[in-house]
Design an enzyme around this catalytic site. Structure first.
Site, PDB file in Angstrom:
ATOM      1  N   THR A 153       0.948  -1.077   0.054  1.00  0.00           N
ATOM      2  CA  THR A 153      -0.112   0.058  -0.251  1.00  0.00           C
ATOM      3  C   THR A 153       0.859   1.191  -0.009  1.00  0.00           C
ATOM      4  O   THR A 153       2.089   1.290   0.533  1.00  0.00           O
ATOM      5  CB  THR A 153      -0.901  -0.017   1.025  1.00  0.00           C
ATOM      6  N   HIS A 154       0.443   2.193  -0.779  1.00  0.00           N
ATOM      7  CA  HIS A 154       1.339   3.484  -0.685  1.00  0.00           C
ATOM      8  C   HIS A 154       2.693   2.938  -1.625  1.00  0.00           C
ATOM      9  O   HIS A 154       3.623   3.732  -1.378  1.00  0.00           O
ATOM     10  CB  HIS A 154       1.485   4.184   0.455  1.00  0.00           C
ATOM     11  N   SER A 275      19.277  -0.243 -25.169  1.00  0.00           N
ATOM     12  CA  SER A 275      19.447   1.065 -25.356  1.00  0.00           C
ATOM     13  C   SER A 275      20.528   1.269 -26.534  1.00  0.00           C
ATOM     14  O   SER A 275      21.273   0.330 -26.996  1.00  0.00           O
ATOM     15  CB  SER A 275      20.161   1.672 -24.255  1.00  0.00           C
ATOM     16  N   ASN A 283      14.913  -3.001 -21.464  1.00  0.00           N
ATOM     17  CA  ASN A 283      13.974  -2.190 -21.130  1.00  0.00           C
ATOM     18  C   ASN A 283      12.626  -2.613 -21.249  1.00  0.00           C
ATOM     19  O   ASN A 283      12.292  -3.296 -22.226  1.00  0.00           O
ATOM     20  CB  ASN A 283      14.296  -0.636 -21.821  1.00  0.00           C
TER      21      ASN A 283
END
Ligand code: ARG
Length: 464
Positions: A153-154, A275, A283
């Site tokens: 949570t958060h 990249s 990525n």
């Protein structure tokens, strides 16, 4: 075929013609427009409104066009829209008798009918794809009923759960996305044909017959409503936006979980990029783009609501502007659905890492407080206070949850409630074990393997 020559001399400027033409995005309703014209013509013949011979020629030409495909149409923007291009085709095929086709029909009811027919198919196909994705998730959840996972949570460590339980939160969200489409379908699946321009017609048309021929569930009861209103489009776009939101949230979690810091999942190479300068990079571009693109439907919804707002009844040309936004929302959301389904089903899940995180950072201590309530009949607030102090002391002394002992608990409880709790260490250790935590949550909706298993079975029944 010239629509203007009766009323006007002279043509629109080229700019005005292309500004007002919907030909380009009308391609989407090509099939529906043929169906619509066939149903209308058939009904006109059956009702004896047009000569049978002319009607048969029209139907034959429409079938021919259906076989030849859209490339047989002259799609010059000097035709305002596909309805005119189609009538032009039939006229080139059979001559002036093509003109009977437009008896008691307007482009206003025709376009509304075409959009509804096309959108209906789109929604049914999206629903099938959502269902397929739910089934993939159900299988993954079933395989991970006991796989430890940390719930946040958060975005802060909260309590241990299982990967299966977490996945099932998405299955339930997607089920509601599915059901929303099912519900919207009821309002899309209505026939406006026969509304004509706006007040129907004096010809004895049979609107129930075209409703049947086109496979609509019901007829629209008011002709002004039939040609004017696009609430069904706003509603459908909302449903696509909400589906996009679900998929965007899932993508966001995959981006987070696949960081080096979290290290819980790895996207397959097929769904990863590297990249151009940093050779080590892997990525999650596909997840990022799914997250980014998920906003497109929101934008289309706002645009459509803004167009709809305060245009008077009945047909206004503004309505033409709505349709491309609908298709963009539909197409983008469908693309995201397909790509996220593929990406999720090829994820690698790092069980060791997830299990380590599940028990880390005092994630299990809510259960320790619960044990105090259960075993010592302590009010939860007092237990919360004791455990809060315990965690704070552990952090100061560089200890973790597994270092907590009954003695440490009693030292604090003596201070806070003036008595020891005398919990034995076995109970304390069990409370602080992440798997035991998970196993204890057997109530409806809980993360215990048996609860998740029930949840999977019940969702499987609903969806299949
Ligand atoms: N292209 C138009 C649309 O999409 C079809 C209806 C045109 N009607 C009219 N009266 N100009 O809304």
């Amino acid at each position: 075929m010239d629509l203007r020559s009766g009323r006007f001399d002279g043509q629109m400027t080229d700019k005005a013609a292309s500004f007002s033409s919907s030909i380009e995005f009308d391609k989407r309703i090509f099939d529906a427009d043929i169906k619509c014209n066939k149903a209308h013509t058939t009904m006109l013949m059956e009702q004896g409104i047009i000569p049978k011979v002319a009607g048969e020629k029209i139907l034959k030409a429409l079938d021919k066009l259906n076989n030849e495909g859209i490339s047989a149409l002259n799609l010059d923007p000097s035709f305002e829209d596909i309805h005119m291009a189609l009538e032009d085709y039939v006229t080139r095929e059979i001559g002036d008798e093509a003109g009977f086709m437009h008896t008691g029909k307007s482009r206003n009811d025709q376009v509304a009918t075409d959009i509804r027919l096309t959108l209906k198919e789109e929604i049914i196909s999206t629903m099938q794809n959502v269902k397929n994705f739910i089934n993939t998730i159900l299988d993954m959840a079933e395989n991970n009923e006991s796989t430890l996972f940390i719930a946040y949570t958060h975005l802060q460590h909260a309590q241990p759960t299982t990967f299966g339980h977490h996945l099932m939160s998405y299955a339930n969200l997607l089920l509601r996305d599915y059901q929303r489409f099912e519900d919207a379908l009821k309002r899309v699946d209505m026939n406006p044909l026969g509304s004509a321009a706006l007040t129907t017609t004096g010809f004895p048309i049979d609107r129930l017959r075209t409703t049947e021929l086109l496979g609509f569930s019901k007829v629209m009861e008011n002709s002004i409503d039939g040609v004017s209103n696009r609430d069904f489009i706003a509603e459908a776009i909302f449903d696509y936006a909400m589906l996009s939101s679900t998929l965007g949230k899932f993508s966001e979690e995959i981006v987070i979980w696949s960081t080096y810091e979290f290290g819980i999942v790895e996207c397959s190479n097929e769904y990863s990029s590297t990249s151009s300068i940093m050779p080590q990079k892997k990525n999650p571009d596909i997840a990022e783009l799914a997250r980014g693109k998920s906003t497109i439907a929101y934008g289309e919804l706002m645009t459509v609501l803004s167009i709809i707002k305060a245009i008077p009844h009945s047909y206004n040309r503004d309505l033409q502007e709505i349709t491309p936004h609908l298709w963009n929302a539909v197409d983008t959301s469908n693309d995201i659905l397909e790509i996220v389904h593929g990406m999720v089903s090829t994820l690698t899940f790092n069980k060791d890492r997830a299990s380590k995180l599940a028990g880390a950072n005092f994630s299990t201590v809510t259960e320790l407080a619960d044990v105090m309530v259960r075993e010592c009949k302590l009010p939860f607030r007092s237990a919360h206070k004791i455990v809060g102090r315990l965690v704070s002391d552990c952090i100061k002394n560089n200890l973790t949850a597994i270092d907590i002992t009954s003695e440490m608990i009693d030292n604090i409880s003596n201070e806070i409630i003036n008595k020891p709790l005398n919990l034995n260490n076995e109970i304390v250790n069990k409370a602080l074990d992440p798997l035991e935590n998970v196993k204890s949550r057997t109530v409806i909706g809980g993360c215990a393997p048996e609860a998740v298993d029930r949840e999977i079975n019940s969702l499987r029944k609903i969806i299949n």
